[in-house]
Design an enzyme around this catalytic site. Structure first.
Site, PDB file in Angstrom:
ATOM      1  N   GLU A  43      59.311 -39.066 -58.182  1.00 18.71           N
ATOM      2  CA  GLU A  43      59.552 -38.509 -59.510  1.00 18.71           C
ATOM      3  C   GLU A  43      60.079 -37.091 -59.452  1.00 18.71           C
ATOM      4  O   GLU A  43      60.023 -36.417 -58.414  1.00 18.71           O
ATOM      5  CB  GLU A  43      58.268 -38.522 -60.357  1.00 18.71           C
ATOM      6  N   ASP A  64      51.305 -41.765 -48.138  1.00 17.35           N
ATOM      7  CA  ASP A  64      52.533 -41.736 -48.925  1.00 17.35           C
ATOM      8  C   ASP A  64      53.213 -40.365 -48.843  1.00 17.35           C
ATOM      9  O   ASP A  64      54.438 -40.270 -48.853  1.00 17.35           O
ATOM     10  CB  ASP A  64      52.231 -42.076 -50.384  1.00 17.35           C
ATOM     11  N   ARG A 120      58.391 -30.851 -77.437  1.00 18.22           N
ATOM     12  CA  ARG A 120      57.552 -29.669 -77.251  1.00 18.22           C
ATOM     13  C   ARG A 120      56.244 -30.116 -76.610  1.00 18.22           C
ATOM     14  O   ARG A 120      55.588 -31.024 -77.112  1.00 18.22           O
ATOM     15  CB  ARG A 120      57.263 -28.974 -78.590  1.00 18.22           C
TER      16      ARG A 120
END
Length: 264
Positions: A123, A45, A148
């Site tokens: 991503e 990949d 946070r």
């Protein structure tokens, strides 16, 4: 038809690359690394991610196909033992085009400098430079939460089986026009609170991250890691462009998920 081949670089992948190139040239296909109609990725990949970024400027004209020489990958349809079969299919058989959505990331800066735009196949992640990430998260222009924690991950459906899954995100079928937001170790207590669950956003929704204090961030785009300074905002949405894969036979996604994560 014009083709190009990218290799992982190890001996097995290079041998297969040269063999495929020789076979396809014998079938009178044209080898063209600059303007290929078909890009064959030999490796895993990661090799296909490299090929995608190399040819990201011509996604509407180039289709990809993967041959995996290591562990089973989500972008690799073929194994080394099927090379001759694949070559004949490329040379003799019209292929089906399957398109999957991509993630668009736009970084804007405090000093009014030119914004930068990236496309991701898997991503994009955002982390503070040596500090806790504190970001206001906006969805469709409305404030959603103040995050946070260690960082945030925005993934495509086809990338949902990668880092997103490790963060507890859902696996999405790659045909869905959506992006997913997943948290990295969010801080949740009596003072600070986040939704604590992955969010799946449709194509017409935009996610905007706005810094609260820190302005320097480590941003990854697939395998690329970049430090951005004086960041004003980071915008994510489903890109207008789509990645195109050449299919010569069925490629059942849920079987690939089963074989990768469930089967013994």
């Amino acid at each position: 038809m014009k083709f190009a081949i990218t290799s992982k670089g190890n001996s097995e992948s290079n041998t297969l690359m040269h063999k495929m190139k020789s076979y396809l040239l014998d079938f009178e296909l044209i080898y063209d690394e600059e303007e290929p109609d078909l890009v064959i990725s030999v490796g895993g990949d990661g090799t296909l991610l490299y090929a995608f970024h190399r040819y990201s400027s011509r996604l509407d004209r180039t289709a990809f196909i993967g041959v995996h020489t290591g562990h089973l990958g989500f972008y690799a349809d073929w194994v080394p033992e099927e090379i001759e079969k694949l070559v004949i299919a490329i040379a003799k058989t019209p292929y089906e085009i399957v398109e999957y959505p991509l993630l668009e990331t736009v970084v804007r800066y405090q000093n009014g400098g030119k914004e930068t735009r990236y496309l991701a196949l898997n991503e994009s992640t955002v982390k503070a430079d040596d500090a806790t990430l504190v970001m206001d998260v906006e969805i469709r222009g409305q404030h959603f939460e103040r995050f946070r924690g260690d960082g945030l991950c925005l993934s495509t459906p086809s990338g949902s089986t990668a880092y997103n899954k490790a963060l507890g995100g859902a696996i999405l079928h790659p045909s869905l026009p959506a992006i997913q937001l997943a948290e990295m170790a969010s801080i949740n207590n009596k003072v600070f609170r986040t939704v604590g669950s992955p969010l799946v956003l449709p194509a017409h929704h935009t996610c905007m991250l706005k810094p609260v204090n820190e302005q320097d961030f480590k941003i990854t785009i697939d395998h690329l890691s970049l430090l951005h300074k004086d960041v004003k905002s980071i915008q994510f949405r489903v890109a207008e462009e789509r990645v195109r894969f050449a299919r010569f036979r069925p490629f059942p996604f849920w079987k690939r998920v089963h074989d990768s994560f469930v089967a013994d």
